[in-house]
Design an enzyme around this catalytic site. Structure first.
Site, mmCIF file in Angstrom:
data_model
loop_
_atom_site.group_PDB
_atom_site.id
_atom_site.type_symbol
_atom_site.label_atom_id
_atom_site.label_comp_id
_atom_site.label_asym_id
_atom_site.label_seq_id
_atom_site.Cartn_x
_atom_site.Cartn_y
_atom_site.Cartn_z
ATOM 1 N N HIS A 392 0.814 -1.218 0.000
ATOM 2 C CA HIS A 392 0.000 0.000 0.000
ATOM 3 C C HIS A 392 0.850 1.272 0.000
ATOM 4 O O HIS A 392 0.323 2.372 -0.212
ATOM 5 C CB HIS A 392 -0.938 -0.007 1.217
ATOM 6 C CG HIS A 392 -2.297 0.542 0.917
ATOM 7 N ND1 HIS A 392 -2.511 1.582 0.036
ATOM 8 C CD2 HIS A 392 -3.526 0.189 1.364
ATOM 9 C CE1 HIS A 392 -3.799 1.856 -0.033
ATOM 10 N NE2 HIS A 392 -4.443 1.029 0.760
ATOM 11 N N ASP A 396 -2.121 1.905 -4.824
ATOM 12 C CA ASP A 396 -3.388 2.288 -4.207
ATOM 13 C C ASP A 396 -4.442 1.217 -4.489
ATOM 14 O O ASP A 396 -4.363 0.478 -5.475
ATOM 15 C CB ASP A 396 -3.867 3.635 -4.744
ATOM 16 C CG ASP A 396 -2.929 4.774 -4.356
ATOM 17 O OD1 ASP A 396 -2.299 4.669 -3.285
ATOM 18 O OD2 ASP A 396 -2.821 5.748 -5.130
#
Length: 420
Positions: A392, A396
């Site tokens: 992450h 995204d």
């Protein structure tokens, strides 16, 4: 006679130390030049260390699981006559280049308190104790009851109070053939060394450094499976196709629009490298544990070439013949458990990559599909979930979902996978 100290050789690639995995000789063995002495593991591969001389093993350094620095003593060999000068110089040169250990002052021993007396356990209440000796049964009946895990106190005896084999049979019939107590397996301690230790370290580092998230999507692979069956029926001398070469081809066609997926993150230098070529890691289960051989430039292979390369690398990994360069440098990994794939998986990223894709088991379910006349009908379809875990810090959630949706469109219209 002369003693030759064989130091841990420099195995290249900046390796400073290696873990002993398995000795193939022991003290007292006679060895010959080029004989396989020991397997050691670096961060990248398992390496065979061979003897540079003929002689007798006098001493070995360490046990499996111990780490030996390059240049440190590995073993001592007694040789006839003098040690060849070039061999002596090579081993000494490695030792000279090894960093000297820093002196460490031994801490003062701490006083050890005397152990407290262990109280004797209180006797159990008489009512709670089962004294098997009071049960009347022959030694053969007692032995059979022990093998079956049956407490003779739970078995109803005959009128004379003696338990016989027929009473055990009646008890088993009443309980459905199972005793209340399951057989107990003894404890077993296994030292974590070699490949299993490397896997443990890599997985712990990946989970410690990478904030994972996983996205799962369901794909209708009915048409893809039908196309695969047609290709296999007409393959001639080509290898049999699994779904993996088709999926890798679809991934490679999807990646140019999602360069953040095919990347590596150097979190120490804070640099993300988005790769143009797809070096596809392929998780392979071996007796030693999970290995990830890499298909170089997967985007340049057709499905048959991918099938050949998958089979070759999987066999090399299983037999321990995979080369160091075949086990490193991946930019994206696919992990599949085949028929054991489950409904969904949450695979762990192969650091420093930023994503890993996990196809799951194909199952058949009834689905609503167009009937060709503007309505719908129920039909049996083949469905497969595709999981993707991402870093992450780099990827995204929207990007991961968009990538899998684009991949889904290819798998559900498989002719596009083979279109140029």
């Amino acid at each position: 006679m002369a003693k030759f100290v064989f130091n841990m050789p420099d195995v290249g690639e900046g390796v400073a130390e290696a873990e002993i995995v398995e000795w193939h000789v022991k003290v007292g063995d006679t060895v010959s030049e080029d004989q396989h002495l020991v397997d050691v593991m670096t961060d990248k591969a398992t390496i065979d260390i061979e003897s540079p001389v003929d002689g007798k093993v006098l001493e070995i350094a360490g046990e499996p699981g111990d780490v030996v620095s390059v240049g440190a003593m590995l073993l001592v060999i007694e040789v006839e006559g003098e040690v060849p000068e070039e061999v002596e110089e090579a081993s000494a040169a490695v030792a000279d280049e090894a960093p000297a250990p820093e002196p460490v002052s031994a801490p003062a021993p701490e006083p050890v308190p005397a152990p407290a007396p262990v109280p004797s356990p209180a006797p159990a209440p008489a009512a709670a104790q089962k004294v098997e000796s009071k049960v009347l049964a022959s030694p053969a009946v007692r032995a059979r009851a022990r093998d079956l895990g049956i407490d003779l106190g739970d078995v109803k005896p005959a009128e004379d109070g003696r338990i016989r084999h027929s009473d055990l049979d009646a008890y088993l019939s009443y309980t459905g053939g199972f005793s209340a107590a399951a057989p107990t397996r003894g404890d077993e301690e296994i030292k974590v060394i070699g490949m299993r230790r490397r896997i443990a370290e890599n997985m712990a580092a990946a989970k410690r450094h990478i904030p994972h998230f996983t996205y799962v999507e369901e794909c209708d692979v009915t048409d893809l499976e039908a196309m695969r069956a047609q290709l296999n029926a007409n393959r001639g001398e080509k290898p049999k196709l699994t779904i993996l070469p088709l999926l890798i081809t679809a991934i490679c066609k999807t990646l140019p629009d999602f360069p953040m997926i095919n990347a590596r993150y150097d979190d120490e230098g804070d640099v993300v490298t988005r790769h143009g070529a797809v070096h596809m890691g392929m998780a392979a289960q071996t007796d030693a544990g999970l290995m990830v051989p890499v298909i170089r430039n997967a985007q340049s292979h057709n499905i048959w070439q991918l099938a050949n390369e998958i089979a070759r690398l999987a066999e090399a990994a299983r037999t321990g013949k995979a080369k160091s360069e075949e086990l490193s440098g991946g930019t994206l990994t696919v992990t599949s458990l085949g028929p054991l794939g489950g409904v969904a998986t949450t695979p762990v990223i192969n650091r420093p990559e930023v994503a890993i894709i996990g196809p799951n088991r194909i199952i058949e379910r009834p689905m609503f599909v167009p009937d060709g006349m503007g309505g719908e009908r129920i039909a049996k379809r083949k469905l497969m979930n595709i999981s993707i875990s991402c870093d992450h810090r780099v990827v995204d959630g929207y990007d991961a979902a968009s990538f899998i949706q684009a991949l889904k469109r290819l798998t559900e219209a498989p002719a596009l996978i083979l279109a140029v």
